[in-house]
Write a protein that holds these residues in place. Sequence first.
Motif, short mmCIF file in Angstrom:
data_model
loop_
_atom_site.label_atom_id
_atom_site.label_comp_id
_atom_site.label_asym_id
_atom_site.label_seq_id
_atom_site.Cartn_x
_atom_site.Cartn_y
_atom_site.Cartn_z
N ALA A 36 0.81 -1.22 -0.20
CA ALA A 36 0.10 -0.08 -0.07
C ALA A 36 0.84 1.32 0.04
O ALA A 36 2.12 1.18 0.07
N VAL A 37 0.32 2.24 -0.65
CA VAL A 37 1.22 3.63 -0.31
C VAL A 37 0.26 4.69 0.24
O VAL A 37 -0.97 4.65 0.27
N GLY A 57 0.71 8.51 3.33
CA GLY A 57 0.98 8.76 4.58
C GLY A 57 1.19 10.42 4.84
O GLY A 57 1.43 10.75 3.68
N GLU A 61 0.50 8.52 -3.92
CA GLU A 61 -0.64 7.87 -4.63
C GLU A 61 -0.24 7.98 -6.19
O GLU A 61 -0.70 7.16 -7.00
N LEU A 120 1.50 4.73 -7.43
CA LEU A 120 0.61 3.79 -7.86
C LEU A 120 -0.38 3.95 -9.18
O LEU A 120 -0.38 3.23 -9.98
N LEU A 160 -12.32 -4.33 5.28
CA LEU A 160 -11.37 -3.73 4.41
C LEU A 160 -9.91 -4.61 4.31
O LEU A 160 -9.34 -4.99 3.46
N HIS A 180 -6.95 -2.33 0.63
CA HIS A 180 -7.02 -1.22 1.64
C HIS A 180 -5.63 -0.36 1.26
O HIS A 180 -4.88 -0.68 0.58
N GLY A 181 -5.65 0.77 2.20
CA GLY A 181 -4.30 1.69 1.77
C GLY A 181 -3.33 1.36 3.08
O GLY A 181 -3.49 0.25 3.43
N SER A 182 -2.61 2.42 3.08
CA SER A 182 -1.17 2.35 4.07
C SER A 182 -1.65 2.15 5.62
O SER A 182 -0.98 2.16 6.35
N ALA A 183 -2.92 2.41 6.15
CA ALA A 183 -3.30 2.55 7.53
C ALA A 183 -2.53 3.18 8.37
O ALA A 183 -2.10 2.48 9.25
N PRO A 184 -2.42 4.48 8.30
CA PRO A 184 -1.37 4.99 9.00
C PRO A 184 -1.66 5.18 10.60
O PRO A 184 -0.75 5.12 11.41
N ASP A 185 -3.02 4.95 10.71
CA ASP A 185 -3.38 5.04 12.27
C ASP A 185 -3.05 3.67 12.81
O ASP A 185 -2.88 3.68 14.28
N ASN A 202 -4.22 -6.52 9.43
CA ASN A 202 -4.82 -7.78 9.01
C ASN A 202 -4.15 -8.14 7.86
O ASN A 202 -4.01 -7.48 6.73
P1 NAD Z 1 -6.96 2.64 4.66
O1 NAD Z 1 -7.44 1.38 4.05
O2 NAD Z 1 -5.38 2.89 4.72
O3 NAD Z 1 -7.58 2.69 6.12
C1 NAD Z 1 -8.83 2.80 6.44
C2 NAD Z 1 -9.33 2.23 7.94
O4 NAD Z 1 -9.05 0.72 7.53
C3 NAD Z 1 -8.15 2.46 8.81
O5 NAD Z 1 -8.88 2.83 10.00
C4 NAD Z 1 -7.23 1.43 8.92
O6 NAD Z 1 -6.80 1.26 10.17
C5 NAD Z 1 -8.16 0.19 8.53
N1 NAD Z 1 -7.67 -0.69 7.69
C6 NAD Z 1 -7.13 -0.77 6.29
N2 NAD Z 1 -6.31 -1.95 6.17
C7 NAD Z 1 -6.31 -2.61 7.23
C8 NAD Z 1 -5.79 -3.88 7.63
N3 NAD Z 1 -5.32 -4.50 6.54
N4 NAD Z 1 -5.92 -4.46 8.71
C9 NAD Z 1 -6.55 -3.76 9.58
N5 NAD Z 1 -7.19 -2.43 9.50
C10 NAD Z 1 -7.06 -1.83 8.48
O7 NAD Z 1 -7.41 4.19 3.92
P2 NAD Z 1 -7.41 5.61 4.41
O8 NAD Z 1 -7.17 5.87 5.91
O9 NAD Z 1 -8.33 6.30 3.63
O10 NAD Z 1 -5.91 6.23 3.56
C11 NAD Z 1 -4.74 6.05 4.38
C12 NAD Z 1 -3.51 6.18 3.22
O11 NAD Z 1 -3.71 5.35 2.62
C13 NAD Z 1 -3.81 7.66 2.49
O12 NAD Z 1 -2.39 8.12 2.26
C14 NAD Z 1 -4.36 7.20 1.22
O13 NAD Z 1 -4.13 7.94 0.16
C15 NAD Z 1 -3.64 5.77 1.05
N6 NAD Z 1 -4.39 4.88 0.24
C16 NAD Z 1 -3.65 3.99 -0.50
C17 NAD Z 1 -4.28 2.97 -1.01
C18 NAD Z 1 -3.51 1.75 -1.98
O14 NAD Z 1 -2.19 2.05 -1.66
N7 NAD Z 1 -3.94 1.09 -2.63
C19 NAD Z 1 -5.79 2.67 -1.10
C20 NAD Z 1 -6.43 3.65 -0.33
C21 NAD Z 1 -5.68 4.58 0.50
#
Ligand code: NAD
Length: 369
Positions: free
Chosen positions: A75-76, A78, A91, A94, A264, A289-294, A302
């Motif tokens: 994923a990318v 942050g 992004e 990607l 997700l 899913h994205g990079s889930a910075p949180d 997961n």
């Molecule tokens: P996100 O998918 O990263 O996270 C959304 C929520 O889902 C968060 O609370 C996160 O903790 C949770 N989550 C996501 N994947 C998880 C996993 N494998 N296990 C457990 N929990 C998971 O989307 P976002 O918060 O909107 O974006 C965060 C960053 O990721 C941004 O910089 C965004 O641009 C980027 N992004 C990248 C991609 C990609 O690389 N394909 C896709 C979406 C978002």
Amino acid sequence: MSKVFKILILPGDGIGPEVMAEVSKLMQAVEKSSGVKFETTFDDIGGAAYERYGSPLDKTTLDTAKQSHAVLLGAVGGEKWDNLEFSLKPEQGLLRIRKELELFANLRPAMCFESMVDASSLKPELVAGLDIMIVRELTGGIYFGNPRGIETLADGTRQGVNTQTYNTKEIQRVARVAFELARKRDNRVVSCEKSNVMESGILWREEVTAIHNNEYKDVELAHMYADNCAMQLVRNPKQFDVIVTDNLFGDILSDEASMLTGSLGMLPSASLGEIDENNFRKALYEPVHGSAPDIAGQGIANPIACILSFAMCLKYSFEMNDQAEKISQAVNDVLAAGHRTKDLIGNSEINLSTQEMGDKIIDTFIKLG
Ligand code: NAD
């Protein structure tokens, strides 16, 4: 001589490297179980690539991608890179790799594992056994059409402009991917557009119909307006087998369909391009899913979406259906035994860490023989 497949691995940012580490371990188990050899190259994309190369996708990385049989991406993105100039944002790496490899067909399965029916927002009987494949056109349509931009009119009003364009070739090639997939599944395709209000939708319907008449008469084809499809997906999702649609509608419908199945953290995807001179289809596999910075760095992500993306790679790039099925079975068995990461359960005391979930799936995969 065992088969050798070249795979470029781009873990990316945030939880990307954490979930990809579990895939690397699983790859070794698949090598042992199948006798094939994965020749892997690791490189950076997104924010990590910006730090290393000053660009979210370096030319050398792209060259390696073009020479690989498949690309696996984590994923990318942050916060650290949020204020970079637009073209340097993670992004963009990607979007560029998808564009440069001409990955025109995005495959998003929406499957409901038996043990996860309660995680859906729909009633269990609507999603139990659900198995849909959404094929979204990925390199054309309104996200790329010209003219585009924000302009100021003579009276000072600002106007945003985007243009939807599709040509015959773009529609035909994605339609073929959908029909081919249907033949290996339940042999049914629903094509979605808005031909009631959009000329690009009229062309879409005509071209899909023509390809069907000329090449895929054995596959059942139906047409549906995209807004009706959005409604049908929550009313009776099991009516669908393969859905093929354009970039914009596919973006929305695939997100909607995938959420029918729960978290997700469970959703894989594949992006496919043309078949190259060596008879390999260019392909990139990544979790939705994205990079889930949180949660990055906490070891609680997961890994299942990334693991199932690798299973799609085995199936669609290497024709290793039995190994792909075995991975799916292992995931199902581990979930059925009640094992969960935090996103699936939310209770911090009994959650598995990313590594523990990866290990359980790999152990189960090995036991399946
Ligand atoms: P996100 O998918 O990263 O996270 C959304 C929520 O889902 C968060 O609370 C996160 O903790 C949770 N989550 C996501 N994947 C998880 C996993 N494998 N296990 C457990 N929990 C998971 O989307 P976002 O918060 O909107 O974006 C965060 C960053 O990721 C941004 O910089 C965004 O641009 C980027 N992004 C990248 C991609 C990609 O690389 N394909 C896709 C979406 C978002």
